[in-house]
Design a protein around this motif. Structure first.
Motif, mmCIF file in Angstrom:
data_model
loop_
_atom_site.group_PDB
_atom_site.id
_atom_site.type_symbol
_atom_site.label_atom_id
_atom_site.label_comp_id
_atom_site.label_asym_id
_atom_site.label_seq_id
_atom_site.Cartn_x
_atom_site.Cartn_y
_atom_site.Cartn_z
ATOM 1 N N CYS A 6 -21.192 -56.617 65.881
ATOM 2 C CA CYS A 6 -20.304 -57.631 66.082
ATOM 3 C C CYS A 6 -20.439 -58.802 67.558
ATOM 4 C CB CYS A 6 -18.888 -57.137 66.170
ATOM 5 S SG CYS A 6 -17.709 -58.385 66.131
ATOM 6 N N ASN A 8 -18.393 -60.269 68.923
ATOM 7 C CA ASN A 8 -17.186 -60.323 69.680
ATOM 8 C C ASN A 8 -17.288 -59.233 70.447
ATOM 9 O OD1 ASN A 8 -14.456 -61.146 70.370
ATOM 10 N ND2 ASN A 8 -13.814 -59.716 69.108
ATOM 11 N N CYS A 9 -17.430 -57.925 69.647
ATOM 12 C CA CYS A 9 -17.082 -56.716 70.593
ATOM 13 C C CYS A 9 -18.356 -55.691 70.523
ATOM 14 C CB CYS A 9 -16.055 -55.839 70.049
ATOM 15 S SG CYS A 9 -16.107 -55.026 68.367
ATOM 16 N N SER A 10 -19.402 -56.050 69.603
ATOM 17 C CA SER A 10 -20.653 -55.111 69.821
ATOM 18 C C SER A 10 -20.499 -53.995 69.017
ATOM 19 C CB SER A 10 -21.154 -54.839 71.223
ATOM 20 O OG SER A 10 -21.327 -55.994 71.847
ATOM 21 N N ALA A 11 -19.148 -53.702 68.349
ATOM 22 C CA ALA A 11 -19.207 -52.711 67.461
ATOM 23 C C ALA A 11 -20.211 -52.844 65.988
ATOM 24 C CB ALA A 11 -17.655 -52.425 66.935
ATOM 25 N N CYS A 26 -16.588 -56.158 61.025
ATOM 26 C CA CYS A 26 -16.494 -55.318 62.172
ATOM 27 C C CYS A 26 -15.680 -54.150 62.286
ATOM 28 C CB CYS A 26 -16.261 -56.056 63.431
ATOM 29 S SG CYS A 26 -16.320 -55.326 64.872
ATOM 30 N N GLY A 28 -14.930 -52.515 64.690
ATOM 31 C CA GLY A 28 -14.036 -52.315 66.021
ATOM 32 C C GLY A 28 -12.985 -53.476 65.949
ATOM 33 N N CYS A 29 -13.199 -54.673 65.872
ATOM 34 C CA CYS A 29 -12.217 -55.743 66.078
ATOM 35 C C CYS A 29 -11.813 -56.402 64.836
ATOM 36 C CB CYS A 29 -12.560 -56.713 67.052
ATOM 37 S SG CYS A 29 -14.009 -57.833 66.209
ATOM 38 N N ARG A 76 -21.186 -67.684 71.163
ATOM 39 C CA ARG A 76 -21.386 -66.040 70.473
ATOM 40 C C ARG A 76 -23.108 -66.049 69.904
ATOM 41 N NH1 ARG A 76 -15.516 -65.399 67.956
ATOM 42 N NH2 ARG A 76 -14.847 -63.809 69.512
ATOM 43 N N ASP A 111 -12.991 -64.533 63.568
ATOM 44 C CA ASP A 111 -12.059 -63.202 64.222
ATOM 45 C C ASP A 111 -11.102 -62.954 63.109
ATOM 46 O OD1 ASP A 111 -12.989 -63.010 67.081
ATOM 47 O OD2 ASP A 111 -12.767 -65.134 67.100
#
Ligand SMILES: [Zn+2]
Ligand SMILES: [Zn+2]
Length: 297
Positions: A6, A8-11, A26, A28-29, A76, A111
């Motif tokens: 991701c 945004n959050c790298s998950a 994602c 994560g987020c 990003r 997002d």
């Protein structure tokens, strides 16, 4: 294909098995990556190329007014293209909504919640203000709302001909079809309609939950698997839906469960109805269907 991270959050991002388009979500987020063309699939309330128009509009404003869409979030890197720097792009003419766009693969990153904002804006933007469709993810599951006008097309149990009617269908899709030939539908529904679906010949399954068995007819290829799937939690959520009878207008409709989705259908109503998919009534229906579908995981 490599696992996507991701921006945004790298998950890890994992593909959702939606019926028409596979979007990377994602873990994560909840951010989503749309390959070229996929965002158009999720844009409702306005016809045509939302992606292309957003890009053209962003370029025009940039050229004429030297305004670049600003986002409080940093630049990003594209998760598809090894971190290729993404560009901020404004949704059509609405500066308030900014997406990340990859010039290399032409994909978009949104997002969590941005599909909803986009479709709300597009609804305002469309001439008649009618949002006939709804598409969004809730708890990782695709939710689609459709309004059928005319009374002679899908869903198949609308038999009226020559009468203008509106039928509203809300579906929550499972990430993977169950492959059980499952059909759960209200007990009071005439059996001849079930035959019209080509379901005749399948065994009727009894869960042993008297209240549930009285409320629904259950059909499927594998009784044991179906019984397991219809856990106490699922039965409770489904019975709660039936007893609270949430509705868009005035007539609650059938709740059904198929191999691929949980489905609620309302109508037909005479004339053309205007559905607000952001209304509290719609939110209740969607939340309740999602709770049934998530209980089936
Ligand atoms: Zn994320
Ligand atoms: Zn890319």
């Amino acid at each position: 294909m490599n696992t996507m991270k991701c921006p945004n959050c790298s998950a890890t991002m994992s593909p959702s098995d939606d019926p028409d388009v596979t979007v990377d979500v994602c873990t994560g987020c909840g951010g989503r990556f749309f390959d070229k063309g996929e965002l158009n699939e999720f844009a409702t309330g306005v016809a045509g190329d939302v992606e292309g128009r957003s890009l053209i509009w962003t370029d025009v404003v940039h050229t004429l007014e030297h305004v670049v869409p600003v986002d409080k979030l940093p630049q990003r890197g594209c998760p598809r293209c090894d971190g290729e720097p993404m560009k901020k792009v404004g949704l059509v003419t609405f500066v308030g909504i900014v997406f990340d766009f990859c010039p290399k693969c032409e994909g978009f990153f949104l997002d969590v919640g941005e599909v909803k904002s986009m479709n709300r804006k597009l609804k305002e933007y469309s001439g008649d203000g009618l949002g006939d469709e709804y598409r969004d993810h809730h708890q990782g599951l695709l939710v689609r709302g459709n309004m059928y006008f005319g009374g002679t097309t899908a869903p198949p149990f609308v038999f009226q001909r020559g009468i203008a009617t509106t039928t509203i269908e809300t579906k929550v899709y499972f990430n993977r079809p169950l492959d059980l030939g499952l059909h759960v539908y209200p007990e009071r529904w005439p059996a001849k309609l079930a035959k019209a679906f080509g379901l005749f010949g399948k065994q009727d399954i009894v869960t042993g939950d008297a209240e549930f068995d009285a409320a629904f007819i259950i059909q499927g290829n594998d009784g044991e698997k179906v019984k397991k799937l219809l856990s106490p939690e699922v039965r409770k959520a489904a019975l709660r839906f039936v007893s609270t009878a949430p509705q868009f207008f005035s007539h609650p409709g059938p709740l059904q469960i198929f191999d691929y989705c949980v489905c609620y259908t309302e109508g037909p109503y005479s004339g053309k109805a205007d559905i607000d998919w952001q209304s509290p009534a719609a939110a209740t229906i969607i939340d309740d269907l999602v709770s049934i579908a998530t209980a089936m995981k």
